[in-house]
Design a protein around this motif. Structure first.
Motif, PDB file in Angstrom:
ATOM      1  N   SER A  51       0.681  -1.422   6.479  1.00 47.75           N
ATOM      2  CA  SER A  51       0.138  -0.076   6.701  1.00 47.75           C
ATOM      3  C   SER A  51       0.384   0.939   5.600  1.00 47.75           C
ATOM      4  CB  SER A  51       0.684   0.481   8.024  1.00 47.75           C
ATOM      5  OG  SER A  51       0.292  -0.376   9.074  1.00 47.75           O
ATOM      6  N   HIS A  52       1.127   0.544   4.578  1.00 45.28           N
ATOM      7  CA  HIS A  52       1.229   1.462   3.433  1.00 45.28           C
ATOM      8  C   HIS A  52       1.567   0.690   2.167  1.00 45.28           C
ATOM      9  CE1 HIS A  52       1.628   5.046   1.132  1.00 45.28           C
ATOM     10  NE2 HIS A  52       2.858   4.754   0.784  1.00 45.28           N
ATOM     11  N   THR A  53       0.678   0.764   1.191  1.00 50.01           N
ATOM     12  CA  THR A  53       0.930   0.095  -0.090  1.00 50.01           C
ATOM     13  C   THR A  53       0.449   0.968  -1.247  1.00 50.01           C
ATOM     14  OG1 THR A  53      -1.246  -0.993  -0.190  1.00 50.01           O
ATOM     15  CG2 THR A  53       0.498  -2.192   0.949  1.00 50.01           C
ATOM     16  N   HIS A  54       0.983   0.653  -2.406  1.00 48.46           N
ATOM     17  CA  HIS A  54       0.397   1.082  -3.680  1.00 48.46           C
ATOM     18  C   HIS A  54       0.321  -0.231  -4.456  1.00 48.46           C
ATOM     19  CE1 HIS A  54       1.400   5.433  -3.002  1.00 48.46           C
ATOM     20  NE2 HIS A  54       2.397   4.911  -2.308  1.00 48.46           N
ATOM     21  N   CYS A  55      -0.855  -0.858  -4.420  1.00 52.94           N
ATOM     22  CA  CYS A  55      -0.947  -2.258  -4.837  1.00 52.94           C
ATOM     23  C   CYS A  55      -0.984  -2.461  -6.343  1.00 52.94           C
ATOM     24  CB  CYS A  55      -2.189  -2.894  -4.214  1.00 52.94           C
ATOM     25  SG  CYS A  55      -3.729  -2.219  -4.895  1.00 52.94           S
ATOM     26  N   ILE A 186      -0.898  10.947   4.718  1.00 47.80           N
ATOM     27  CA  ILE A 186      -0.073  11.666   3.731  1.00 47.80           C
ATOM     28  C   ILE A 186       1.389  11.195   3.831  1.00 47.80           C
ATOM     29  CG2 ILE A 186       0.299  13.603   5.364  1.00 47.80           C
ATOM     30  CD1 ILE A 186       0.080  15.496   2.868  1.00 47.80           C
ATOM     31  N   HIS A 187       2.081  11.167   2.673  1.00 48.21           N
ATOM     32  CA  HIS A 187       3.531  10.945   2.690  1.00 48.21           C
ATOM     33  C   HIS A 187       4.186  12.184   3.298  1.00 48.21           C
ATOM     34  CE1 HIS A 187       2.527   8.539  -1.101  1.00 48.21           C
ATOM     35  NE2 HIS A 187       3.137   7.643  -0.368  1.00 48.21           N
ATOM     36  N   ALA A 188       5.255  12.003   4.065  1.00 51.47           N
ATOM     37  CA  ALA A 188       5.894  13.165   4.684  1.00 51.47           C
ATOM     38  C   ALA A 188       7.415  13.007   4.711  1.00 51.47           C
ATOM     39  CB  ALA A 188       5.373  13.331   6.111  1.00 51.47           C
ATOM     40  N   VAL A 208       3.585   8.799   6.374  1.00 50.61           N
ATOM     41  CA  VAL A 208       4.407   7.745   5.799  1.00 50.61           C
ATOM     42  C   VAL A 208       5.806   8.269   5.477  1.00 50.61           C
ATOM     43  CG1 VAL A 208       4.555   6.034   3.940  1.00 50.61           C
ATOM     44  CG2 VAL A 208       2.312   6.831   4.714  1.00 50.61           C
ATOM     45  N   HIS A 209       6.818   7.514   5.889  1.00 48.62           N
ATOM     46  CA  HIS A 209       8.246   7.703   5.563  1.00 48.62           C
ATOM     47  C   HIS A 209       9.040   8.474   6.623  1.00 48.62           C
ATOM     48  CE1 HIS A 209       7.840   5.587   1.888  1.00 48.62           C
ATOM     49  NE2 HIS A 209       7.135   6.513   1.265  1.00 48.62           N
ATOM     50  N   MET A 210       9.046   9.808   6.562  1.00 46.63           N
ATOM     51  CA  MET A 210       9.838  10.629   7.500  1.00 46.63           C
ATOM     52  C   MET A 210      11.333  10.274   7.459  1.00 46.63           C
ATOM     53  SD  MET A 210       7.927  12.895   8.910  1.00 46.63           S
ATOM     54  CE  MET A 210       8.288  13.443  10.585  1.00 46.63           C
ATOM     55  N   THR A 258       4.746  -2.024   2.962  1.00 52.79           N
ATOM     56  CA  THR A 258       5.626  -2.534   1.896  1.00 52.79           C
ATOM     57  C   THR A 258       5.682  -1.586   0.710  1.00 52.79           C
ATOM     58  OG1 THR A 258       3.810  -3.884   1.024  1.00 52.79           O
ATOM     59  CG2 THR A 258       5.323  -4.962   2.542  1.00 52.79           C
ATOM     60  N   ASP A 259       4.918  -0.483   0.749  1.00 57.59           N
ATOM     61  CA  ASP A 259       4.952   0.552  -0.293  1.00 57.59           C
ATOM     62  C   ASP A 259       4.650  -0.012  -1.681  1.00 57.59           C
ATOM     63  OD1 ASP A 259       5.025   3.196  -1.035  1.00 57.59           O
ATOM     64  OD2 ASP A 259       7.160   3.495  -0.718  1.00 57.59           O
ATOM     65  N   ASN A 260       5.269   0.550  -2.702  1.00 57.39           N
ATOM     66  CA  ASN A 260       4.890   0.187  -4.072  1.00 57.39           C
ATOM     67  C   ASN A 260       5.120  -1.285  -4.392  1.00 57.39           C
ATOM     68  OD1 ASN A 260       5.869   3.168  -4.080  1.00 57.39           O
ATOM     69  ND2 ASN A 260       4.531   2.979  -5.846  1.00 57.39           N
TER      70      ASN A 260
HETATM   71 ZN   LIG Z   1       3.656   5.656  -0.815  1.00 55.32          ZN
END
Ligand SMILES: [Zn+2]
Length: 347
Positions: A51-55, A186-188, A208-210, A258-260
């Motif tokens: 649900s969240h990547t920077h591929c 949005i990242h938060a 994303v994050h919190m 898995t993010d970046n």
């Molecule tokens: Zn991110």
């Protein structure tokens, strides 16, 4: 008829049973063991949604001692300099490698916060057609035409954070995305606590994050039914700890990302193992991983009838190796190959 056997993720939870498939469609989900020999055995689930990547930044080797700002803050963090310095060809081949690893690890799509404006989105669509693309505008100020052009290719818009951009700008982007019925995210509160009322006023599909959220922030997310995507490995890299147990206690729907790519590949089992480590250290139970790993990412993208395995659905399925009694922890520890069943490939 094809049969997959072992355990099945159904609306009633994970059951011991098997799945029958004909002509690319799940015809039934049955209790017990099949009489026919199964094509594969393990935990049968619809493909995961990472649900969240920077591929695109998988090619970056991170020098030691980098802070969050040094590495990922736009526009001049090392990651952004790295992406700008790559040829289109090199970038595309990094993305293709990532998309293949994602598929091989049992994910059906990954929701990517894609840098590089409309060009970046077109490149990702071309290199990884199954990806879910949230583009990011590159204009200094709000440009309606630019957002429209991004949304021609992308599934929505993913914004860095309310701390990095003018709020009026973000608000207009969010309004336009809603008008065009696409996804805004949005990242938060990743590095510092941010104003959750301001963030929720943008009506995001998820945040994303919190990591820096208070209980009151988390309760507001739960009340607004805005899911939070947790990226434990990336948070831990920056010596942050996602408050997973508090999120669950507050009633937040958690999905996993898995993010970046530079922090590790799109392996959801590895990511969920890090998630598990944090959750257990906070007094949580491993059973609470099942929803975040298998269901909640799909809930972000798909209607109710596509979350679990059920008769009538397209037989696009992943089978994660695990033997005997189903135990989530055992499944996460297995690094055996994930079997992918895809309609059209069975004949
Ligand atoms: Zn991110």
């Amino acid at each position: 008829m094809d049969v997959l056997s072992g355990h099945v993720l159904t609306e009633d939870g994970i059951i011991e049973g098997y799945v029958c498939i004909e002509g690319g469609t799940v015809t039934s989900v049955e209790d017990g063991r099949p009489t026919a020999a199964p094509l594969a055995t393990g935990l049968i689930v619809p493909p995961l949604v990472n649900s969240h990547t920077h591929c695109a930044d998988g090619g970056l080797k991170i020098p030691p001692g980098m802070t969050f700002m040094d590495l990922v803050a736009p526009p001049d963090g090392l990651k952004h300099v790295h992406l700008r310095g790559l040829s289109d060809q090199a970038l595309e081949s990094d993305i293709r490698r990532y998309a293949y690893a994602s598929w091989r690890n049992g994910a059906g799509t990954f929701i990517d916060f894609r840098e590089g404006g409309e060009k970046g989105c077109r490149m990702l669509r071309n290199a990884a057609p199954a990806s879910t693309i949230l583009g990011r505008p590159v204009s200094e100020g709000y440009d309606r035409d630019e957002i429209s052009r991004i949304l021609d290719t992308a599934d929505g818009i993913g914004i860095s954070s309310i701390s990095d951009m003018d709020h009026g700008y973000i608000e207009r982007v969010a309004d336009q995305v809603r008008e065009e019925r696409k996804i805004f995210a949005i990242h938060a509160s990743e590095r510092v606590r941010e104003d959750i009322d301001l963030i929720l006023s943008l009506d995001p599909a998820f945040i994303v994050h919190m990591t820096e959220a208070t209980d009151s922030d988390l309760l507001k997310c739960a009340e607004s039914e805005v899911p939070v995507v947790v990226c434990a490995r990336s948070n831990l890299y920056f010596s942050k700890t996602p408050p997973i147990k508090r999120m669950l206690d507050c009633g937040v729907d958690i999905a996993i990302g898995t993010d970046n790519a530079m922090f590790g590949g799109p392996d959801m089992r590895l990511e969920a193992s890090a998630f598990r480590g944090v959750l257990l250290s906070q007094g949580g139970s491993a059973d609470d991983i099942v929803g975040p790993l298998f269901r909640n990412g799909r809930k972000i993208l798909y209607p109710h009838n596509k979350i679990c395995v059920a008769a009538g659905m397209k037989a696009d399925l992943s089978v994660f190796p695990c033997s005997g009694e189903f135990r989530i922890e055992e499944m996460l520890q297995s690094s055996g190959p994930v079997f992918r069943y895809e309609p059209g490939k069975e004949e």
